[in-house]
Motif scaffolding. Structure first.
Motif, PDB file in Angstrom:
ATOM      1  N   ASP A 186      -3.559  -7.048   1.183  1.00 59.04           N
ATOM      2  CA  ASP A 186      -2.820  -7.439   2.381  1.00 59.04           C
ATOM      3  C   ASP A 186      -3.402  -8.703   3.013  1.00 59.04           C
ATOM      4  OD1 ASP A 186      -0.659  -6.903   4.124  1.00 59.04           O
ATOM      5  OD2 ASP A 186      -1.922  -5.794   5.518  1.00 59.04           O
ATOM      6  N   LYS A 190      -1.048 -12.193   3.813  1.00 60.40           N
ATOM      7  CA  LYS A 190      -0.703 -12.657   5.155  1.00 60.40           C
ATOM      8  C   LYS A 190      -1.435 -13.938   5.526  1.00 60.40           C
ATOM      9  CE  LYS A 190       0.850  -8.114   6.518  1.00 60.40           C
ATOM     10  NZ  LYS A 190       0.560  -6.834   7.166  1.00 60.40           N
ATOM     11  N   LEU A 231       2.714  -0.588   1.456  1.00 63.88           N
ATOM     12  CA  LEU A 231       2.865  -1.862   2.139  1.00 63.88           C
ATOM     13  C   LEU A 231       3.000  -1.630   3.639  1.00 63.88           C
ATOM     14  CD1 LEU A 231       5.590  -3.375  -0.235  1.00 63.88           C
ATOM     15  CD2 LEU A 231       3.116  -3.796  -0.349  1.00 63.88           C
ATOM     16  N   PRO A 233       4.329  -4.180   6.492  1.00 63.05           N
ATOM     17  CA  PRO A 233       4.744  -5.553   6.802  1.00 63.05           C
ATOM     18  C   PRO A 233       4.226  -6.115   8.120  1.00 63.05           C
ATOM     19  CG  PRO A 233       6.574  -4.339   5.842  1.00 63.05           C
ATOM     20  CD  PRO A 233       5.480  -3.347   6.068  1.00 63.05           C
ATOM     21  N   PRO A 245       6.934 -12.415   8.365  1.00 65.15           N
ATOM     22  CA  PRO A 245       6.768 -11.348   7.366  1.00 65.15           C
ATOM     23  C   PRO A 245       8.032 -10.970   6.600  1.00 65.15           C
ATOM     24  CG  PRO A 245       6.744 -10.440   9.583  1.00 65.15           C
ATOM     25  CD  PRO A 245       6.707 -11.930   9.734  1.00 65.15           C
ATOM     26  N   PHE A 249       7.768 -10.143   2.600  1.00 68.92           N
ATOM     27  CA  PHE A 249       7.856  -8.803   2.015  1.00 68.92           C
ATOM     28  C   PHE A 249       9.147  -8.593   1.242  1.00 68.92           C
ATOM     29  CE2 PHE A 249       4.184  -8.222   4.598  1.00 68.92           C
ATOM     30  CZ  PHE A 249       3.435  -7.316   3.874  1.00 68.92           C
ATOM     31  N   VAL A 252       8.095  -9.805  -2.046  1.00 72.93           N
ATOM     32  CA  VAL A 252       7.193  -8.859  -2.704  1.00 72.93           C
ATOM     33  C   VAL A 252       7.966  -7.711  -3.332  1.00 72.93           C
ATOM     34  CG1 VAL A 252       5.398  -7.129  -2.287  1.00 72.93           C
ATOM     35  CG2 VAL A 252       5.143  -9.440  -1.356  1.00 72.93           C
ATOM     36  N   VAL A 266       6.219   2.555   2.544  1.00 74.28           N
ATOM     37  CA  VAL A 266       6.296   1.553   3.606  1.00 74.28           C
ATOM     38  C   VAL A 266       5.878   2.149   4.943  1.00 74.28           C
ATOM     39  CG1 VAL A 266       7.788  -0.061   4.846  1.00 74.28           C
ATOM     40  CG2 VAL A 266       8.148   0.348   2.402  1.00 74.28           C
ATOM     41  N   LEU A 287      14.705  -4.763   3.915  1.00 76.88           N
ATOM     42  CA  LEU A 287      13.657  -4.688   2.894  1.00 76.88           C
ATOM     43  C   LEU A 287      14.072  -3.735   1.781  1.00 76.88           C
ATOM     44  CD1 LEU A 287      10.639  -5.581   2.286  1.00 76.88           C
ATOM     45  CD2 LEU A 287      10.000  -3.355   3.247  1.00 76.88           C
TER      46      LEU A 287
END
Length: 367
Positions: A186, A190, A231, A233, A245, A249, A252, A266, A287
């Motif tokens: 992570d 970011k 994950l 976000p 984000p 994501f 991703v 999530v 997402l």
């Protein structure tokens, strides 16, 4: 409409219900070795469709807190084998969460007292746990050093080795890659923690590179049907943030969709906190749609503050699995309590981290 208590096929795993025990760090594994009470703890909760273990370090460098377990030594793997045997004897399914904490560590926990590692040499404004005079003590993390690009293939390899050992030696049904909550993968994702200018920094594609390389290596090691990934976000946990984000994501999960994973896990909102963060808006339905549109077939697991009504609503809206955290600490029979609408035991925050049986394996089940 699916019920919380309906079975489901998740990759290679046939789960007897949709209730998942979320990973919960408990700091009860001295020398990174799970104890006999760890086997008791997980076996007590084996009625869940799936148990996800507490985060477990893939290497000594990946350790970030005192008395958390590992997957990199023979004694650790042997101890985990007792845990998986106990869960399987109760008919349960269990996966281990693969963890590298990156900068969320302390020199006292690192090999030879070295600095923790990170994408960039930026300290995390957060705490870790050390044991002082036998008492778990929250302590500022140490200043990290930036990883050299030449070191990254070794970290990717460590994920693969840990996954293979978990499944083939320790007897886990699968693994979950910890890509959330401000830990190493992570941190790379970011832009608040990743200021690199090489192939692992800058663009979304570059910042996602390490997470995707690690995931591909784990899939190659044990098969995508035994692999999930977690994950988060927008969580502010462990001092992480990204300026934008949603596209990060969405990218991703589109890439993950090609790997035939068992599930995507999530965390909605702030880990263990608000489900919506006013200054960090995020569209979780978008997402999920990005994943599906890219051909993702894995189950969609949601997490953060769920109770039975909220869980049933999530299933109605198309989610597949619901992860419950703290309620599982104090309710080993949480599945039965949810099914029967029985009251839940209250948890004792004072026994979350460290200690022994108290607050760990002594919460009562229904008669």
């Amino acid at each position: 409409m699916s019920s919380l208590f309906d079975p489901i096929q998740v990759g290679d795993l046939h789960l007897r219900n949709r209730v998942v025990m979320a990973p919960l760090t408990r700091n009860r594994s001295p020398n990174a070795i799970p104890r006999d009470i760890t086997a008791t703890y997980y076996a007590q909760r084996a009625s869940a469709g799936l148990l996800i273990t507490e985060a477990t370090a893939i290497s000594h460098q990946g350790q970030g807190y005192a008395d958390v377990p590992g997957l990199y030594g023979t004694e650790q793997l042997d101890a985990w084998k007792h845990v998986t045997n106990a869960v399987h004897a109760k008919g349960g399914k269990i996966v281990v969460q693969l963890w590298h904490v990156g900068r969320v560590s302390h020199t006292e926990l690192q090999p030879d007292g070295a600095k923790p590692v990170a994408p960039s040499a930026i300290a995390a404004k957060t705490k870790t746990v050390l044991i002082k005079n036998g008492i778990p003590t929250f302590t500022d993390t140490s200043e990290p050093r930036a990883l050299e690009a030449a070191e990254l293939p070794g970290i990717v390899h460590a994920y693969a080795v840990a996954a293979r050992n978990a499944v083939e030696t320790a007897g886990f049904d699968g693994v979950e890659i910890h890509g959330a909550n401000g830990y190493l993968l992570d941190q790379f994702l970011k832009n608040g923690s990743n200021k690199r200018t090489d192939d692992y920094g800058g663009s979304i594609e570059n910042r996602a590179r390490l997470l995707l390389e690690a995931t591909r290596a784990v899939v190659d090691a044990v098969g995508g049907g035994k692999v999930g990934i977690r994950l988060s976000p927008v969580t502010p946990a462990n001092d992480v943030h990204d300026d934008n984000p949603q596209p990060l994501f969405d990218y991703v999960v589109r890439q993950l969709a090609t790997l035939n994973l068992a599930y995507i896990h999530v965390i909605e909102g702030a880990t263990g906190g608000p489900r919506e963060i006013s200054d960090r808006p995020f569209d979780y339905e978008a997402l999920k749609a990005a994943y599906a549109q890219a051909g993702g077939k894995g189950a969609w697991m949601v997490n953060n503050g769920y109770d039975k009504p909220l869980a049933e609503q999530a299933l109605k809206e198309g989610d597949d699995l619901i992860a419950f955290g703290k309620p599982f600490i104090s309710n080993p029979d949480l599945v039965r309590r949810l099914r029967e609408n029985a009251p839940l035991n209250e948890w004792d925050k004072n026994t979350f981290y460290g200690g022994s049986e108290a607050g760990y394996i002594d919460y009562p089940a229904l008669a």
